[in-house]
Design a protein around this motif. Structure first.
Motif, PDB file in Angstrom:
ATOM      1  N   THR A  99      42.634  36.829  37.774  1.00 38.38           N
ATOM      2  CA  THR A  99      41.379  36.832  37.104  1.00 38.38           C
ATOM      3  C   THR A  99      40.080  35.812  37.058  1.00 38.38           C
ATOM      4  O   THR A  99      40.702  34.578  37.285  1.00 38.38           O
ATOM      5  N   ASP A 100      39.064  35.869  37.047  1.00 43.25           N
ATOM      6  CA  ASP A 100      38.079  35.144  37.303  1.00 43.25           C
ATOM      7  C   ASP A 100      37.449  34.570  36.271  1.00 43.25           C
ATOM      8  O   ASP A 100      36.194  34.417  36.142  1.00 43.25           O
ATOM      9  N   ILE A 101      38.285  33.738  34.782  1.00 37.87           N
ATOM     10  CA  ILE A 101      37.378  34.092  33.733  1.00 37.87           C
ATOM     11  C   ILE A 101      37.031  32.345  33.886  1.00 37.87           C
ATOM     12  O   ILE A 101      37.787  31.647  34.998  1.00 37.87           O
ATOM     13  N   ARG A 102      36.340  32.359  33.304  1.00 33.27           N
ATOM     14  CA  ARG A 102      35.725  30.561  33.417  1.00 33.27           C
ATOM     15  C   ARG A 102      36.852  30.100  32.233  1.00 33.27           C
ATOM     16  O   ARG A 102      37.268  30.380  31.266  1.00 33.27           O
ATOM     17  N   LYS A 139      39.292  27.580  33.093  1.00 31.07           N
ATOM     18  CA  LYS A 139      40.288  27.822  32.574  1.00 31.07           C
ATOM     19  C   LYS A 139      41.651  26.224  32.340  1.00 31.07           C
ATOM     20  O   LYS A 139      42.510  26.527  31.806  1.00 31.07           O
ATOM     21  N   ARG A 173      50.975  31.390  41.742  1.00 29.71           N
ATOM     22  CA  ARG A 173      50.688  30.828  42.158  1.00 29.71           C
ATOM     23  C   ARG A 173      51.861  30.464  43.810  1.00 29.71           C
ATOM     24  O   ARG A 173      50.986  30.271  45.089  1.00 29.71           O
ATOM     25  N   ARG A 223      50.778  37.035  49.730  1.00 26.47           N
ATOM     26  CA  ARG A 223      49.735  37.749  48.945  1.00 26.47           C
ATOM     27  C   ARG A 223      49.790  38.964  50.107  1.00 26.47           C
ATOM     28  O   ARG A 223      48.438  39.901  49.629  1.00 26.47           O
ATOM     29  N   HIS A 251      42.455  37.238  43.252  1.00 29.78           N
ATOM     30  CA  HIS A 251      41.012  36.351  42.131  1.00 29.78           C
ATOM     31  C   HIS A 251      40.130  38.115  41.926  1.00 29.78           C
ATOM     32  O   HIS A 251      38.951  38.161  42.521  1.00 29.78           O
ATOM     33  N   LEU A 252      41.001  38.157  41.193  1.00 33.11           N
ATOM     34  CA  LEU A 252      40.366  39.622  40.874  1.00 33.11           C
ATOM     35  C   LEU A 252      38.803  39.726  39.510  1.00 33.11           C
ATOM     36  O   LEU A 252      39.197  38.386  39.195  1.00 33.11           O
ATOM     37  N   ALA A 253      37.902  40.536  40.160  1.00 31.44           N
ATOM     38  CA  ALA A 253      37.190  39.697  39.151  1.00 31.44           C
ATOM     39  C   ALA A 253      36.460  40.869  38.357  1.00 31.44           C
ATOM     40  O   ALA A 253      37.232  42.512  38.269  1.00 31.44           O
ATOM     41  N   ARG A 281      34.546  40.345  31.761  1.00 33.32           N
ATOM     42  CA  ARG A 281      35.617  38.906  31.001  1.00 33.32           C
ATOM     43  C   ARG A 281      34.787  38.848  30.222  1.00 33.32           C
ATOM     44  O   ARG A 281      35.662  37.530  29.419  1.00 33.32           O
ATOM     45  N   GLU A 308      37.218  36.000  27.871  1.00 38.29           N
ATOM     46  CA  GLU A 308      37.653  35.103  27.016  1.00 38.29           C
ATOM     47  C   GLU A 308      36.803  35.164  25.886  1.00 38.29           C
ATOM     48  O   GLU A 308      37.596  34.150  25.544  1.00 38.29           O
TER      49      GLU A 308
END
Length: 569
Positions: free
Chosen positions: A90-93, A95, A170, A174, A290-292, A297, A301
């Motif tokens: 995901t696109d969390i901040r 990380k 990782r 994909r 990279h799922l939004a 979000r 978090e």
């Protein structure tokens, strides 16, 4: 003739030295343990194990071990996988910060974690008493139960599963995930139909790793199980040997062999399941999805921040609060706060400085020797000569199996191997730091081997062939070509070994002696002896030292090649 010539070469002599050391560290001690546990009057026999299982206390402890290890591993698998999916897809901040904070509990000794949670949740908790939320004095501590032990073991090993699953995310191609998204698959369907099936082998391996880690965990099981009268096999081994001394070493060795057998059977079952569940992937590894999360979000978090607060901030705050009161059970306020406990363990108790020195020297020496050994062994695993490669792979497999064996079992094996003076030299390693050092080499070798062997696989074989054609001898090629390329992976392995050995108590619990204390055994002895505030003070110093070391390594990792610091994203 060709074999003789090879053995006389630098490469052959190095392989012989590595093989000899592996046999001395892995086969000899554990072979003695197996001989005691699996040998009767007529040779190889399961009679000793059968006699051990006939004991009601051993059978009950085995059942307790299996229940706690199984359920806590399931808890770790669910929690660790969920965190890894959020962090990796995901696109969390923030990380990097979240990863660092989530991994700190794994680096804190299990017995320190147990002490911190005991002091955070119990009737005598300084924090809860200051807030007026503590359970009634005299009531049973909520963690002194099988459920409390399972919960805390699950918390302790969740970061381990998180690391394994995050690394796997990782490396997944994909193509299938992108195709499913183009076809309109929602995130939940993508997770259930594509990602989790692809991750199945990794999830099996992660569960098995959490299981064997929980199976041999001594600190949590001792500090929670003994008051709850819920005795597991590691605690039973420690109680019998500590109560009766070396005269019962044979009986204890049989129980240790039983514990080792359970761990090995789980690893073998895991390997069989991996073969059946393996999925063939096409395509090279690519950056993960990279799922939004959109509006979700901040909630994700917030959930991660709450997890950090619950698993790290709360118990560590309670630990420091206990260290700051004069007597355990008092609320923390202006009248009860004091630094006497820190002054006592830092300046008055000589055992503290000695324990920190012993742990630092032993862990650093073990990390350095293991890193060097892994550089050579992993190189042999990639050799063009089939006999050399098979020998190296066999030694690596032996190291993997040794890592799965609980630390207390390794302690018993090394006591059996070195309780007598060494032949020719006439020197005894028993009751010295030397036996702890050798046990560390045996217990933690596999930790450093994984990143080094993975780094060797990525090297182009043409490098070695070109150096051979140019006349470069074996040690010259290792020193000038391979060592500079493998150094980051070797440093990563050495860091993991040092952080693991620095605070451990499971391996050294039966090997320490007066003058040869380690950090882990000193803290445990304080708590076991009823000096709770002193145990909290030394635990607080240990946690601070661990965090400062991780921060220093994290800062150094900014300038180091990728992969040197394991937790940097």
């Amino acid at each position: 003739m060709r074999l003789t010539k090879y053995l006389r070469s630098g490469e052959g002599m190095t392989l012989a030295a590595v093989t000899f050391l592996a046999l001395a560290l892995f086969v000899f001690p554990l072979g003695l343990l197996a001989r005691v546990g699996l040998t009767g009057e007529e040779g190889l026999s399961l009679a000793p194990l059968g006699e051990a299982l006939a004991s009601r206390s051993v059978l009950r402890a085995l059942g307790h071990s299996l229940v706690t290890a199984t359920l806590s591993a399931c808890l770790s698998l669910v929690a660790g996988t969920a965190i890894a999916l959020v962090m990796g897809l995901t696109d969390i901040r923030w990380k990097g910060a979240f990863t660092f904070l989530l991994l700190i509990p794994m680096m804190i000794p299990p017995h320190v974690t147990a002490i911190a949670w005991i002091q955070a949740m119990g009737p005598s908790s300084p924090i809860l008493r200051s807030l007026g939320m503590a359970p009634e004095l005299g009531s049973t501590h909520p963690l002194y139960s099988p459920g409390g032990m399972i919960f805390l073991l699950g918390v302790q090993h969740t970061p381990l599963v998180f690391l394994v699953v995050l690394a796997a995310l990782r490396t997944l191609p994909r193509e299938m995930s992108d195709a499913a998204r183009i076809a309109g698959a929602r995130p939940v369907r993508l997770l259930l139909r594509i990602l989790l099936p692809l991750l199945a082998p990794i999830l099996i391996a992660a569960w098995a790793l959490a299981f064997v880690s929980a199976l041999g965990n001594f600190g949590i099981q001792a500090l929670l199980g003994i008051p709850a009268r819920y005795i597991t096999l590691p605690v039973l081994i420690w109680q019998r040997l500590a109560s009766f001394g070396p005269s019962v070493l044979t009986d204890v060795a049989v129980i240790a062999a039983l514990l080792a057998l359970v761990a090995v059977l789980v690893i073998l079952a895991q390997m069989a399941l991996l073969v059946r569940s393996r999925a063939t992937l096409i395509g090279p590894p690519q950056p993960p999805l990279h799922l939004a999360l959109g509006a979700a979000r901040p909630w994700a978090e917030g959930a991660l921040a709450g997890l950090v607060a619950a698993t790290l901030v709360l118990p560590m705050t309670a630990l420091v609060a206990t260290a700051l009161v004069r007597t355990y059970g008092l609320p923390l306020n202006a009248e009860t706060i004091t630094l006497d406990n820190f002054i006592e363990i830092l300046f008055r108790q000589s055992v503290t400085a000695r324990a920190f020195l012993n742990s630092t020297l032993t862990a650093a020496a073990a990390a350095g020797i293991i890193a060097i050994g892994c550089v050579f062994l992993a190189r042999f695993m990639c050799s063009r000569r089939r006999p050399v490669r098979r020998t190296a792979v066999s030694l690596a497999t032996l190291a993997e199996m040794t890592y799965a064996i609980p630390g207390l079992v390794i302690s018993i094996a090394f006591i059996l191997a070195f309780i007598k003076p060494l032949p020719v030299l006439g020197v005894s390693l028993y009751n010295t730091l030397g036996i702890i050092f050798l046990a560390y080499l045996c217990a933690f070798f596999s930790i450093a081997l994984k990143p080094v062997s993975a780094a060797y696989v990525q090297l182009d074989p043409a490098l070695d062939e070109a150096a051979r054609i140019a006349g470069g001898r074996y040690m010259f090629r290792m020193r000038r070509i391979f060592l500079p390329l493998i150094a980051p992976a070797a440093a990563s392995g050495a860091i993991l070994v040092f952080l693991t050995a620095y605070n451990e108590v499971t391996v050294s619990a039966l090997l320490w002696s007066t003058g040869n204390e380690t950090i882990g055994t000193t803290i445990y002895n304080y708590e076991d002896g009823g000096y709770t505030t002193l145990a909290a003070a030394m635990s607080s110093v240990t946690v601070l030292a661990t965090i400062l070391l991780m921060v220093l390594l994290d800062q150094l990792g900014r300038r180091a090649p990728p992969g040197v610091v394991p937790w940097r994203i």
